[in-house]
Design an enzyme around this catalytic site. Sequence first.
Site, short mmCIF file in Angstrom:
data_model
loop_
_atom_site.label_atom_id
_atom_site.label_comp_id
_atom_site.label_asym_id
_atom_site.label_seq_id
_atom_site.Cartn_x
_atom_site.Cartn_y
_atom_site.Cartn_z
N ARG A 127 0.84 -1.19 0.00
CA ARG A 127 0.00 0.00 0.00
C ARG A 127 0.89 1.25 0.00
O ARG A 127 1.96 1.27 0.61
CB ARG A 127 -0.89 0.04 1.25
N HIS A 168 -0.76 0.08 -9.77
CA HIS A 168 -1.49 -0.79 -8.82
C HIS A 168 -2.02 -2.05 -9.53
O HIS A 168 -3.23 -2.30 -9.53
CB HIS A 168 -2.64 -0.02 -8.13
P1 NDP Z 1 -2.00 -11.31 5.27
O1 NDP Z 1 -2.95 -10.70 6.25
O2 NDP Z 1 -2.20 -12.74 4.89
O3 NDP Z 1 -0.51 -11.18 5.83
C1 NDP Z 1 -0.06 -10.09 6.53
C2 NDP Z 1 1.34 -10.35 7.07
O4 NDP Z 1 1.84 -9.14 7.63
C3 NDP Z 1 1.36 -11.39 8.18
O5 NDP Z 1 2.49 -12.21 8.05
C4 NDP Z 1 1.48 -10.54 9.45
O6 NDP Z 1 2.15 -11.17 10.54
C5 NDP Z 1 2.30 -9.38 8.95
N1 NDP Z 1 2.09 -8.19 9.78
C6 NDP Z 1 0.95 -7.49 9.97
N2 NDP Z 1 1.15 -6.47 10.81
C7 NDP Z 1 2.46 -6.52 11.17
C8 NDP Z 1 3.27 -5.75 12.03
N3 NDP Z 1 2.78 -4.70 12.71
N4 NDP Z 1 4.57 -6.10 12.17
C9 NDP Z 1 5.06 -7.18 11.50
N5 NDP Z 1 4.34 -7.96 10.67
C10 NDP Z 1 3.06 -7.63 10.51
O7 NDP Z 1 -2.02 -10.39 3.97
P2 NDP Z 1 -1.80 -10.80 2.44
O8 NDP Z 1 -0.49 -11.51 2.33
O9 NDP Z 1 -3.00 -11.47 1.89
O10 NDP Z 1 -1.73 -9.36 1.76
C11 NDP Z 1 -0.76 -8.39 2.15
C12 NDP Z 1 -1.09 -7.04 1.57
O11 NDP Z 1 -0.78 -6.98 0.18
C13 NDP Z 1 -2.57 -6.64 1.60
O12 NDP Z 1 -2.94 -6.17 2.88
C14 NDP Z 1 -2.63 -5.55 0.56
O13 NDP Z 1 -2.41 -4.29 1.14
C15 NDP Z 1 -1.47 -5.88 -0.38
N6 NDP Z 1 -1.95 -6.23 -1.72
C16 NDP Z 1 -1.56 -5.47 -2.80
C17 NDP Z 1 -1.96 -5.78 -4.08
C18 NDP Z 1 -1.47 -5.02 -5.26
O14 NDP Z 1 -1.90 -5.31 -6.39
N7 NDP Z 1 -0.57 -4.09 -5.11
C19 NDP Z 1 -2.85 -6.94 -4.33
C20 NDP Z 1 -3.16 -7.70 -3.15
C21 NDP Z 1 -2.74 -7.34 -1.89
P3 NDP Z 1 1.60 -12.52 11.25
O15 NDP Z 1 1.75 -13.60 10.21
O16 NDP Z 1 2.48 -12.70 12.40
O17 NDP Z 1 0.16 -12.24 11.58
#
Ligand code: NDP
Length: 311
Positions: free
Chosen positions: A227, A275
Amino acid sequence: MTLEIVIAGSPGRDMSSWCAAFAAAMPQARFHPWDDKGPYVGARYAIVWKPPAALFERETGLQAVFNLGAGIDALMDMPQLPPHVAVLRLEDAGMAVQMVEYVLYGLLRAARGFDHYAAQQRQELWAPLPAVDRAAWPVGVMGLGALGTRVAQAVAALGYPVAGWARSARELPGVEVYAGDAQLPGFLARSRVLVNMLPLTPQTEGILNRAHLERLRPGGYLINAARGGHLVEADLLALLDEGRMDGALLDVFHDEPLPPGHPFWGHPRVIVTPHVAAMTLQAEAVVQITDKILAMEGGGSPAVVARDRGY
Ligand code: NDP
């Protein structure tokens, strides 16, 4: 009793193909495209992408909202979304492989010198660089969720040293896992190519800032496909201009579309994409959401977003 389901996109977006695809997949339900002036339909579920706030004010019987994307930050920002409504999102649904392609494109452009060769071609210059030394290109993936895990594993499969950073620790073959804020500095310091796969939450907003980016190994390269709100754009520009970072592949921005005249457009070491890193695929999304609705209707409990943590 017929199951009533509303489908709502961002204002002005035509959702008719979504309605048709869901209706074909779930003939037992009635799908209503959102209409600003339409009546209350008594929907139990809503399938949305950046919906109007009025949806939550009118459809007061909603039990769950299905987001037509992986990132739910736009929904979390809506105060009208009642706290008792479950939020579900797309988990992979064909996006992980696209994210892998996107990240490998950026990594290979940087590590294999393809940008360099493109510049050479314009000068009709034939001058091979030394073979890539993968050890000199440690990759760090921030976020090890549905997308980040697949990205880290794909990079590891190519033989680059890979680390991942998440909130919680875990074992991931081929990937050195760092967890929590305390291990962030060490994770950054061992990384040269930084890949952002985090969700946008109050904890992660602005995390790609000068203090963190300048910890990267020399010749740092940023791939931000999560993002725009994660990145402090002025900090990246300054680090590039100071020569403290080498380049960036950016898919997401603070303001989208990226405004005319923005310094990223013409920057020689920034690649801008609109995007598109991982797009929602209709067929996969319909199957996943239909399965989750049927599971809920059958008394099951598919994974929901933890509203308090914001992802
Ligand atoms: P998930 O919710 O499956 O994964 C999120 C990961 O981030 C988890 O491993 C989580 O840790 C970690 N995380 C969250 N908060 C923190 C923090 N404060 N500190 C450290 N680690 C953190 O998300 P997805 O993989 O499905 O998607 C990720 C992002 O990709 C989406 O939220 C979206 O913004 C972006 N996206 C962008 C697209 C594009 O076309 N540009 C398309 C699709 C998605 P833990 O495993 O420990 O919970």
